[in-house]
Design an enzyme around this catalytic site. Structure first.
Site, PDB file in Angstrom:
ATOM      1  N   GLU A  29       3.754 -13.129   6.145  1.00  7.05           N
ATOM      2  CA  GLU A  29       2.451 -12.519   6.425  1.00  7.05           C
ATOM      3  C   GLU A  29       1.447 -12.888   5.324  1.00  7.05           C
ATOM      4  OE1 GLU A  29       3.629  -8.455   6.551  1.00  7.05           O
ATOM      5  OE2 GLU A  29       4.966  -8.759   8.266  1.00  7.05           O
ATOM      6  N   LEU A  58       2.652  -9.810  11.947  1.00  8.71           N
ATOM      7  CA  LEU A  58       3.200  -8.724  11.144  1.00  8.71           C
ATOM      8  C   LEU A  58       4.455  -8.201  11.836  1.00  8.71           C
ATOM      9  CD1 LEU A  58      -0.082  -6.781  10.273  1.00  8.71           C
ATOM     10  CD2 LEU A  58       0.931  -8.775   9.151  1.00  8.71           C
ATOM     11  N   GLU A  60       8.480  -8.337  10.643  1.00  9.24           N
ATOM     12  CA  GLU A  60       9.511  -8.811   9.714  1.00  9.24           C
ATOM     13  C   GLU A  60      10.784  -9.255  10.438  1.00  9.24           C
ATOM     14  OE1 GLU A  60       6.466  -6.882   7.485  1.00  9.24           O
ATOM     15  OE2 GLU A  60       7.641  -6.118   9.187  1.00  9.24           O
ATOM     16  N   ASP A  84       8.589  -4.740  -0.611  1.00  3.50           N
ATOM     17  CA  ASP A  84       9.988  -4.357  -0.496  1.00  3.50           C
ATOM     18  C   ASP A  84      10.280  -3.404   0.658  1.00  3.50           C
ATOM     19  OD1 ASP A  84       8.639  -2.182  -1.829  1.00  3.50           O
ATOM     20  OD2 ASP A  84       9.168  -3.142  -3.717  1.00  3.50           O
ATOM     21  N   GLY A  85       9.434  -2.376   0.821  1.00  4.27           N
ATOM     22  CA  GLY A  85       9.675  -1.390   1.853  1.00  4.27           C
ATOM     23  C   GLY A  85       9.467  -1.904   3.257  1.00  4.27           C
ATOM     24  N   PRO A  89      12.624  -3.258   8.773  1.00  4.15           N
ATOM     25  CA  PRO A  89      12.627  -3.705  10.167  1.00  4.15           C
ATOM     26  C   PRO A  89      13.420  -5.001  10.386  1.00  4.15           C
ATOM     27  CG  PRO A  89      10.432  -2.995   9.545  1.00  4.15           C
ATOM     28  CD  PRO A  89      11.243  -3.026   8.286  1.00  4.15           C
ATOM     29  N   HIS A 129       5.755   0.630  -0.745  1.00  2.00           N
ATOM     30  CA  HIS A 129       5.345  -0.545  -1.515  1.00  2.00           C
ATOM     31  C   HIS A 129       6.024  -0.622  -2.884  1.00  2.00           C
ATOM     32  CE1 HIS A 129       2.217  -0.414   1.531  1.00  2.00           C
ATOM     33  NE2 HIS A 129       1.762  -1.600   1.138  1.00  2.00           N
TER      34      HIS A 129
END
Length: 327
Positions: A29, A58, A60, A84-85, A89, A129
């Site tokens: 992204e 967008l 993942e 990271d967060g 998905p 984040h």
């Protein structure tokens, strides 16, 4: 030698890998025209074109799933997970497909996919984040999991990750992106420290401090502060989280007799638990104190105004050092 930020060192490592192999692709992204939210991929699309530096939707799970398909066709994709967060998905694609393919195919199929993940806190970001999900992927057989800590290592480790025929989760300490260091951009990867080897960044005799990623710098600061109390701390940058380099770890602990493991992730079921267990098993008769762990709390990552209280800092590491010498 060139003085680069850690983020720029990764950029230069990606650039070198792309120059050496036309099958290397970068995807994620905003990695193209924007150059990534941290500008790690800045300029790559301009120089290599939209067919090799791909701005994705967008999604993942779609990013990693597409990378798996590309790897099956002979490409070497480098995926960026923006924060990271956002990796969760894609967890099914990573754990159920990417990590299993070599085993499922009895070694006939390899998936040389690199998944870059900026991880950890310290930048005042909002929810999702500032995660530290490394233990999840270290627990997953079939993945190599590594974390760079400085510019020089980042430059070579990203190239080593791309060269690997195994899938690699490449963790980048986002609060260290702007730290500068000397990088030999002409160095050959073949001459670098082996991919699966930890490194002793500071020699010591009284206690081993094991850390990785963003806490390597904090660990060095703790070692300098401990000298005032007459204590000599050996700081080991793990670098490779799976597989663990137990030879380097055990040799250091047998020398010093004490061990503290520090990471940003919560202490409960964190990587430090596995390391503490292995050190106890392999170095039991050399230990002068229990292996102690320093890390985050067993809570969701807090709002930015509280993160200084959440993140392990110099004082919390020194407190663990004091406790280790109390036995």
């Amino acid at each position: 030698m060139t003085r680069l930020t850690l983020s720029r060192a990764i950029n230069e490592g990606l650039r070198k890998a792309m120059e050496n192999d036309p099958k290397v692709l970068v995807m994620g992204e905003d990695v193209g025209k924007l150059g990534g939210v941290f500008r790690v991929t800045d300029g790559l699309q301009k120089d290599f074109g939209e067919a090799r530096v791909i701005d994705t939707p967008l999604a993942e799970s779609g990013i990693v799933g597409t990378a798996i398909g590309l790897a099956l066709r002979g490409y070497r994709p480098v995926c960026e997970i923006q924060f990271d967060g956002f990796v969760y998905p894609a967890a099914d694609q990573i754990i159920s497909e990417l990590a299993k393919m070599r085993y499922r195919s009895l070694g006939k199929v390899s998936l040389p996919v690199v998944i870059r993940i900026p991880f950890g806190g310290g930048i005042g970001a909002v929810e999702h984040h500032s995660e530290s999900p490394e233990a999840i992927f270290a627990h997953t057989a079939g993945l190599r999991v590594v974390a760079c800590a400085d510019a020089a290592d980042a430059f070579t480790m990203i190239q080593q990750s791309i060269d690997s025929d195994d899938p690699v989760i490449f963790f980048e300490p986002k609060r260290r992106y702007w730290d500068k260091g000397e990088v030999d951009t002409a160095a050959e990867v073949a001459d670098a420290l082996p991919f699966d080897q930890s490194r002793t960044v500071l020699d010591g005799t009284d206690l081993t401090l094991l850390c990785y990623g963003p806490l390597v710098r904090t660990g060095l600061e703790a070692a300098v502060a401990a000298r005032e109390a007459g204590r000599s701390i050996e700081v080991v940058d793990l670098r490779t989280l799976s597989p663990l380099d137990m030879d380097t770890i055990a040799a250091s602990v047998r020398k010093t007799g004490r061990c503290v493991v520090a990471h940003e992730a919560p202490v409960f079921a964190g990587l430090g638990a596995e390391i503490a267990a292995r050190v106890t098993e392999q170095c039991f008769y050399h230990l002068e104190a229990p292996v102690l762990r320093v890390g985050g709390f067993a809570t969701p990552y807090p709002p930015s105004r509280l993160e200084d209280h959440y993140l392990p800092d110099l004082d919390r590491i020194l407190d663990a050092v004091d406790r280790a010498f109390g036995y």
